[in-house]
Motif scaffolding. Structure first.
Motif, PDB file in Angstrom:
ATOM      1  N   GLY A  35      -2.717  36.241  77.972  1.00 25.81           N
ATOM      2  CA  GLY A  35      -2.257  34.851  77.951  1.00 25.81           C
ATOM      3  C   GLY A  35      -2.740  34.113  76.703  1.00 25.81           C
ATOM      4  O   GLY A  35      -2.016  33.275  76.149  1.00 25.81           O
ATOM      5  N   GLY A  50     -11.267  37.515  74.955  1.00 27.05           N
ATOM      6  CA  GLY A  50     -10.474  38.729  75.091  1.00 27.05           C
ATOM      7  C   GLY A  50      -9.115  38.614  74.407  1.00 27.05           C
ATOM      8  O   GLY A  50      -8.146  39.228  74.824  1.00 27.05           O
ATOM      9  N   VAL A  63      -7.528  33.322  78.343  1.00 23.57           N
ATOM     10  CA  VAL A  63      -8.116  34.656  78.185  1.00 23.57           C
ATOM     11  C   VAL A  63      -7.035  35.732  78.169  1.00 23.57           C
ATOM     12  O   VAL A  63      -5.911  35.507  78.641  1.00 23.57           O
ATOM     13  CB  VAL A  63      -9.128  34.970  79.317  1.00 23.57           C
ATOM     14  CG1 VAL A  63     -10.221  33.909  79.403  1.00 23.57           C
ATOM     15  CG2 VAL A  63      -8.441  35.141  80.668  1.00 23.57           C
ATOM     16  N   GLY A  64      -7.421  36.894  77.618  1.00 22.55           N
ATOM     17  CA  GLY A  64      -6.583  38.089  77.691  1.00 22.55           C
ATOM     18  C   GLY A  64      -5.215  37.894  77.065  1.00 22.55           C
ATOM     19  O   GLY A  64      -5.060  37.186  76.056  1.00 22.55           O
ATOM     20  N   ALA A  92      -0.329  31.225  81.388  1.00 22.73           N
ATOM     21  CA  ALA A  92      -0.922  32.557  81.582  1.00 22.73           C
ATOM     22  C   ALA A  92      -2.292  32.629  80.919  1.00 22.73           C
ATOM     23  O   ALA A  92      -2.461  32.210  79.778  1.00 22.73           O
ATOM     24  CB  ALA A  92      -0.004  33.614  80.980  1.00 22.73           C
ATOM     25  N   GLY A  93      -3.259  33.148  81.659  1.00 27.20           N
ATOM     26  CA  GLY A  93      -4.597  33.330  81.094  1.00 27.20           C
ATOM     27  C   GLY A  93      -5.463  32.093  81.099  1.00 27.20           C
ATOM     28  O   GLY A  93      -6.615  32.152  80.676  1.00 27.20           O
TER      29      GLY A  93
END
Lengths: 317, 317
Positions: free
Chosen positions: A107, A80, A104-105, B177-178
């Motif tokens: 981050g 992602g 992911v995303g 993060a993530g």
């Protein structure tokens, strides 16, 4: 010691040639597999990987990628991630860390920005047009929106005996925001052990992860099977099991190479791939499911290649 | 037909009791495993799962969870999801879809919001205080920030012969993060096949995913091994291999149950778990690595339980 490379889909071919050139000149398996995937990621006419990849239903290109070092089992992965030209290079960079190596995303995107990876709008005008057309079709014809999940997955073997695996994809066209498939998942999308061999997958990620097929192929090779036997024995019985237990099975295509540079493939659909090693130059081949849980592998025809070239570059109205 | 439940860590015990009560009354394996995980997610003193879970380095609680149906192999998973009280229930809901069943980051949170899952600020005042203290310690003492990665992972077997697996975690405290671990990854964090058995993992996700250990344990059970043999044979040799090839190995603890309700455990650290079946009531046990790639399993002592209770509820200054 020998070298070799195998990768999913016709789109991987120019990258496979580049990887084998690097490997011939004592390049490492890691550098070769990254160069291979980068070549596919950069080519704007491939609609399911990197730049030019088709977006999710919101029009955002979200990518998944992974890198695995077959010597150390070090894995880096992103899922992602947005706005990054070379997702597989971000994954490889993460593989050097013991902690936080799968992100992911937002981050994942933050990591890429903070570490100076090339940031671009990955939604090309051509991909945007295809997305807009699909939205229109969905409104008008109530079609199943999902289509296209051609991951580039590759295995490399270098003259030092090291192996690597990597994958990269923009995932299912028209996917829901944040949907990820098998490509960044160890054991499902990829797996490699330099003392044995490696495998990588393409197809419907939601179904591939139900079987951990890349891990299973490597395990069968560790058990003494050839790559072709391992692919056939891992993939076809699992597809049958999934049909019986889940009621259906999506598209599955797996490629594998062992530490001797021998290779194998299994698929339940028409599937092209590219392979080459020290003994035989890189070439595009076609695989189809055969009788009795076997795989039929044939040379690609010029007519198929011409039609492919025309199809991927066809004007989008 | 019989029933049974096994789950990681002492924190799972009240959930295991609840799961086995449901199973005894003909409840399904899926309902039981979700109820178990929900119990852990809701308890604010468990710092690594659900409400009260510790945040990432930015102070945001990001959760990973998965659900797998051992009859159909249907999997639902979320990773890096925020503001959701019961991440495992979101994962289970996603497992009903053939497409888009694994969602990450803001796309996962969107799904939860759009499908009416309970949205709360998952950062409790207590967890915020622990995070602030750690930031201060890191500045002052230059400590390795990472700590705590106790996933709740569980396997259930119901009187109809169905099995399910599920996991839930807020992941590594102070993660980037993530960052996601093995918990939402099929084959690594969990795997289950109702005709064979299931397994689930807790520990350093970055290392667990290098070995696909949950899949391997289930495969060994399919090959005729007892759950204890399967755990020992999958986990200990892989830890040795990882030390040799990667240079080190994080913490690993795996639990397994087969379709007869028999169970097994392997771990390279002091590890508590809870287990019960039709024959024997739910109880907390302690596992430690034994000699020659075996596992020592002992009853928990009251002194240990008292110290645990005191530790998790100790005032945070």
């Amino acid at each position: 010691m020998t070298y070799g490379t195998i990768a999913t889909w016709r789109m991987a071919h120019e990258g496979v040639i580049k990887a084998n050139e690097l490997l011939k000149k004592q390049g490492t398996a890691g550098d070769a597999v990254e160069a291979l995937i980068n070549t596919v990621e950069a080519y704007p006419y491939y609609k399911s990987v990197g730049y030019g990849g088709l977006p999710n239903e919101q029009g955002v290109v979200e990518m998944d990628a992974a890198f695995m070092n077959g010597d150390s089992f070090a894995i880096g992965a992103v899922a992602g991630i947005q706005n990054v030209k070379h997702a597989v290079s971000v994954a490889r960079s993460l593989s050097h860390d013991h902690f936080n190596s799968f992100r992911v995303g937002s981050g994942a995107t933050q990591y890429a920005m903070q570490n100076d990876f090339e940031i671009v709008n990955m939604l090309t005008p051509r991909a945007r047009k295809i997305w807009q057309n699909r939205l229109k079709e969905m409104r008008e014809k109530n079609l199943n929106p999902y289509d296209g999940h051609d991951t580039v997955g590759a295995i490399t073997l270098d003259l030092q005996g090291s192996m690597a695996a990597a994958t990269s994809t923009s995932g299912l066209f028209m996917k829901k925001a944040g949907r990820i498939g098998d490509s960044p998942l160890s054991g499902s999308g990829f797996y490699v052990d330099s003392e044995v061999g490696g495998a990588a997958a393409t197809g419907l990620g939601e179904d591939i992860m139900k079987g951990c097929l890349s891990y299973e192929i490597v395990r069968l090779m560790a058990d003494g099977k050839t790559p072709q036997e391992a692919c056939d024995q891992a993939v076809y019985p699992f597809i049958e099991k999934l049909k019986k237990r889940y009621g259906k099975a999506g598209e599955f295509s797996l490629v594998a190479m062992n530490h001797k540079g021998e290779w194998g493939v299994a698929t339940n659909v028409e599937f092209t791939f590219s392979v080459g090693n020290e003994q035989k130059a890189s070439r595009i081949l076609m695989a189809n499911p055969g009788p009795d849980q076997t795989t039929i592998i044939e040379p690609i025809t010029q007519a198929w290649l011409d039609a492919y070239e025309k199809r991927i570059k066809a004007p989008v109205e």
